[in-house]
Scaffold this motif. Structure first.
Motif, PDB file in Angstrom:
ATOM      1  N   PHE A 140     -16.106  42.895 -77.302  1.00 54.69           N
ATOM      2  CA  PHE A 140     -17.389  43.217 -77.356  1.00 54.69           C
ATOM      3  C   PHE A 140     -18.210  42.524 -76.057  1.00 54.69           C
ATOM      4  CE2 PHE A 140     -21.645  41.086 -78.075  1.00 54.69           C
ATOM      5  CZ  PHE A 140     -22.385  42.334 -78.258  1.00 54.69           C
ATOM      6  N   LEU A 141     -17.750  41.122 -75.730  1.00 59.36           N
ATOM      7  CA  LEU A 141     -18.466  40.540 -74.659  1.00 59.36           C
ATOM      8  C   LEU A 141     -18.021  40.993 -73.364  1.00 59.36           C
ATOM      9  CD1 LEU A 141     -18.228  36.813 -75.817  1.00 59.36           C
ATOM     10  CD2 LEU A 141     -20.226  38.029 -75.657  1.00 59.36           C
ATOM     11  N   THR A 142     -16.948  41.454 -73.072  1.00 60.44           N
ATOM     12  CA  THR A 142     -16.277  42.090 -71.934  1.00 60.44           C
ATOM     13  C   THR A 142     -16.837  43.223 -71.664  1.00 60.44           C
ATOM     14  OG1 THR A 142     -14.197  40.975 -72.311  1.00 60.44           O
ATOM     15  CG2 THR A 142     -14.174  42.762 -70.718  1.00 60.44           C
ATOM     16  N   GLU A 143     -16.986  44.146 -72.661  1.00 60.44           N
ATOM     17  CA  GLU A 143     -17.724  45.634 -72.593  1.00 60.44           C
ATOM     18  C   GLU A 143     -19.170  45.532 -72.045  1.00 60.44           C
ATOM     19  OE1 GLU A 143     -16.311  48.767 -72.050  1.00 60.44           O
ATOM     20  OE2 GLU A 143     -14.362  47.638 -72.137  1.00 60.44           O
ATOM     21  N   TYR A 144     -19.803  44.571 -73.211  1.00 60.92           N
ATOM     22  CA  TYR A 144     -21.337  44.269 -72.828  1.00 60.92           C
ATOM     23  C   TYR A 144     -21.638  43.869 -71.535  1.00 60.92           C
ATOM     24  CZ  TYR A 144     -26.092  43.290 -73.830  1.00 60.92           C
ATOM     25  OH  TYR A 144     -27.338  43.150 -74.087  1.00 60.92           O
ATOM     26  N   LEU A 145     -20.936  42.921 -71.112  1.00 56.56           N
ATOM     27  CA  LEU A 145     -21.223  41.915 -69.985  1.00 56.56           C
ATOM     28  C   LEU A 145     -21.212  42.719 -68.489  1.00 56.56           C
ATOM     29  CD1 LEU A 145     -20.277  38.370 -70.712  1.00 56.56           C
ATOM     30  CD2 LEU A 145     -22.531  39.280 -70.690  1.00 56.56           C
ATOM     31  N   LYS A 146     -20.002  43.634 -68.630  1.00 59.42           N
ATOM     32  CA  LYS A 146     -19.495  44.631 -67.731  1.00 59.42           C
ATOM     33  C   LYS A 146     -20.915  45.615 -67.179  1.00 59.42           C
ATOM     34  CE  LYS A 146     -14.719  45.807 -68.098  1.00 59.42           C
ATOM     35  NZ  LYS A 146     -13.755  46.601 -68.696  1.00 59.42           N
ATOM     36  N   ASN A 147     -21.535  45.737 -68.169  1.00 56.46           N
ATOM     37  CA  ASN A 147     -22.583  46.644 -67.860  1.00 56.46           C
ATOM     38  C   ASN A 147     -24.239  45.887 -67.844  1.00 56.46           C
ATOM     39  OD1 ASN A 147     -21.029  49.153 -67.989  1.00 56.46           O
ATOM     40  ND2 ASN A 147     -20.851  48.618 -70.269  1.00 56.46           N
ATOM     41  N   GLN A 148     -24.068  44.839 -67.553  1.00 56.07           N
ATOM     42  CA  GLN A 148     -25.268  44.103 -67.611  1.00 56.07           C
ATOM     43  C   GLN A 148     -25.662  43.353 -65.930  1.00 56.07           C
ATOM     44  OE1 GLN A 148     -27.394  44.082 -70.344  1.00 56.07           O
ATOM     45  NE2 GLN A 148     -25.743  45.363 -71.008  1.00 56.07           N
ATOM     46  N   ARG A 149     -26.842  43.302 -65.734  1.00 57.96           N
ATOM     47  CA  ARG A 149     -27.258  42.770 -64.311  1.00 57.96           C
ATOM     48  C   ARG A 149     -27.803  41.486 -64.906  1.00 57.96           C
ATOM     49  NH1 ARG A 149     -28.417  45.708 -59.567  1.00 57.96           N
ATOM     50  NH2 ARG A 149     -27.783  47.926 -59.973  1.00 57.96           N
ATOM     51  N   LEU A 150     -27.043  40.268 -64.772  1.00 59.00           N
ATOM     52  CA  LEU A 150     -27.375  38.999 -65.193  1.00 59.00           C
ATOM     53  C   LEU A 150     -28.174  38.307 -64.029  1.00 59.00           C
ATOM     54  CD1 LEU A 150     -24.310  38.064 -67.107  1.00 59.00           C
ATOM     55  CD2 LEU A 150     -26.245  38.829 -68.349  1.00 59.00           C
ATOM     56  N   THR A 151     -29.051  37.380 -64.402  1.00 57.38           N
ATOM     57  CA  THR A 151     -29.801  36.528 -63.342  1.00 57.38           C
ATOM     58  C   THR A 151     -28.788  35.126 -63.193  1.00 57.38           C
ATOM     59  OG1 THR A 151     -30.721  35.277 -64.866  1.00 57.38           O
ATOM     60  CG2 THR A 151     -32.002  37.160 -64.153  1.00 57.38           C
ATOM     61  N   VAL A 152     -28.916  34.568 -62.181  1.00 57.48           N
ATOM     62  CA  VAL A 152     -28.130  33.338 -61.812  1.00 57.48           C
ATOM     63  C   VAL A 152     -28.218  32.261 -62.993  1.00 57.48           C
ATOM     64  CG1 VAL A 152     -27.860  31.255 -60.325  1.00 57.48           C
ATOM     65  CG2 VAL A 152     -28.045  33.647 -59.349  1.00 57.48           C
ATOM     66  N   SER A 153     -29.341  32.190 -63.474  1.00 57.82           N
ATOM     67  CA  SER A 153     -29.943  31.364 -64.601  1.00 57.82           C
ATOM     68  C   SER A 153     -28.804  31.651 -66.040  1.00 57.82           C
ATOM     69  CB  SER A 153     -31.303  31.173 -64.911  1.00 57.82           C
ATOM     70  OG  SER A 153     -31.959  32.067 -65.465  1.00 57.82           O
ATOM     71  N   GLU A 154     -28.974  32.979 -66.222  1.00 63.41           N
ATOM     72  CA  GLU A 154     -28.164  33.560 -67.298  1.00 63.41           C
ATOM     73  C   GLU A 154     -26.754  33.333 -67.076  1.00 63.41           C
ATOM     74  OE1 GLU A 154     -31.034  37.258 -68.722  1.00 63.41           O
ATOM     75  OE2 GLU A 154     -29.657  37.504 -67.150  1.00 63.41           O
ATOM     76  N   ILE A 155     -26.087  33.671 -66.083  1.00 59.82           N
ATOM     77  CA  ILE A 155     -24.835  33.456 -65.615  1.00 59.82           C
ATOM     78  C   ILE A 155     -24.419  31.796 -65.882  1.00 59.82           C
ATOM     79  CG2 ILE A 155     -22.988  33.345 -64.027  1.00 59.82           C
ATOM     80  CD1 ILE A 155     -24.205  36.063 -62.807  1.00 59.82           C
ATOM     81  N   LEU A 156     -25.370  30.972 -65.358  1.00 57.79           N
ATOM     82  CA  LEU A 156     -24.931  29.308 -65.549  1.00 57.79           C
ATOM     83  C   LEU A 156     -25.182  29.256 -66.946  1.00 57.79           C
ATOM     84  CD1 LEU A 156     -27.303  28.184 -62.364  1.00 57.79           C
ATOM     85  CD2 LEU A 156     -24.596  28.117 -62.661  1.00 57.79           C
ATOM     86  N   GLU A 157     -25.990  29.867 -67.651  1.00 56.73           N
ATOM     87  CA  GLU A 157     -26.039  29.311 -69.160  1.00 56.73           C
ATOM     88  C   GLU A 157     -24.703  29.894 -69.885  1.00 56.73           C
ATOM     89  OE1 GLU A 157     -27.961  28.057 -72.856  1.00 56.73           O
ATOM     90  OE2 GLU A 157     -27.955  27.462 -70.968  1.00 56.73           O
ATOM     91  N   LEU A 158     -24.303  30.926 -69.657  1.00 51.62           N
ATOM     92  CA  LEU A 158     -23.001  31.567 -70.193  1.00 51.62           C
ATOM     93  C   LEU A 158     -21.949  30.513 -69.596  1.00 51.62           C
ATOM     94  CD1 LEU A 158     -23.466  35.396 -69.728  1.00 51.62           C
ATOM     95  CD2 LEU A 158     -23.558  34.263 -71.696  1.00 51.62           C
ATOM     96  N   GLU A 159     -21.734  30.395 -68.461  1.00 48.22           N
ATOM     97  CA  GLU A 159     -20.673  29.246 -67.982  1.00 48.22           C
ATOM     98  C   GLU A 159     -20.819  27.957 -68.730  1.00 48.22           C
ATOM     99  OE1 GLU A 159     -21.504  29.195 -63.843  1.00 48.22           O
ATOM    100  OE2 GLU A 159     -19.960  30.898 -63.514  1.00 48.22           O
TER     101      GLU A 159
END
Length: 121
Positions: A94-113
């Motif tokens: 789910f996460l792999t497929e969902y995130l492949k199709n999203q444009r994440l901001t830097v802050s969203e990427i940092l939060e996920l990390e």
């Protein structure tokens, strides 16, 4: 306790209760009529169904309704059902497929990390 599943129409009523804490059924019916167009009987039927499911507690006098289950609990239940139904229960798929199709901001990427980092410990 069994999982409570909420359908889209029921979710409208639950959102009102999560926002307002306690509402009389007649007030719920007025709000739903204005925003969704349901007649009072339809709203009362859905309220009764939610009471029967254990999602709403009813208090008298005044047919006061309040949520008996949190929004977070419903979100978790419905998300798990979605992942089971469409991704064979694999959160990774789910996460792999969902995130492949999203444009994440830097802050969203940092939060996920950050969240992933916390899971490692």
């Amino acid at each position: 306790m069994n999982e409570i599943h909420i359908h889209e129409g029921e979710l409208n009523i639950m959102e009102l209760l999560w926002s307002n804490k306690v509402l009389a059924a007649k007030d719920i019916a007025k709000i739903i009529k204005e925003y969704i167009g349901w007649e009072k009987n339809t709203t009362y039927t859905v309220i009764k169904r939610l009471i029967d499911k254990g999602a709403i507690k009813r208090e008298n006098p005044g047919f006061l309704c309040k949520a008996a289950i949190s929004k977070r609990t419903i979100q978790n239940t419905e998300t798990n059902a979605l992942i089971t139904r469409y991704y064979n229960g694999s959160l990774n798929k789910f996460l792999t497929e969902y995130l492949k199709n999203q444009r994440l901001t830097v802050s969203e990427i940092l939060e996920l990390e950050r969240i992933i980092s916390e899971q490692k410990h």
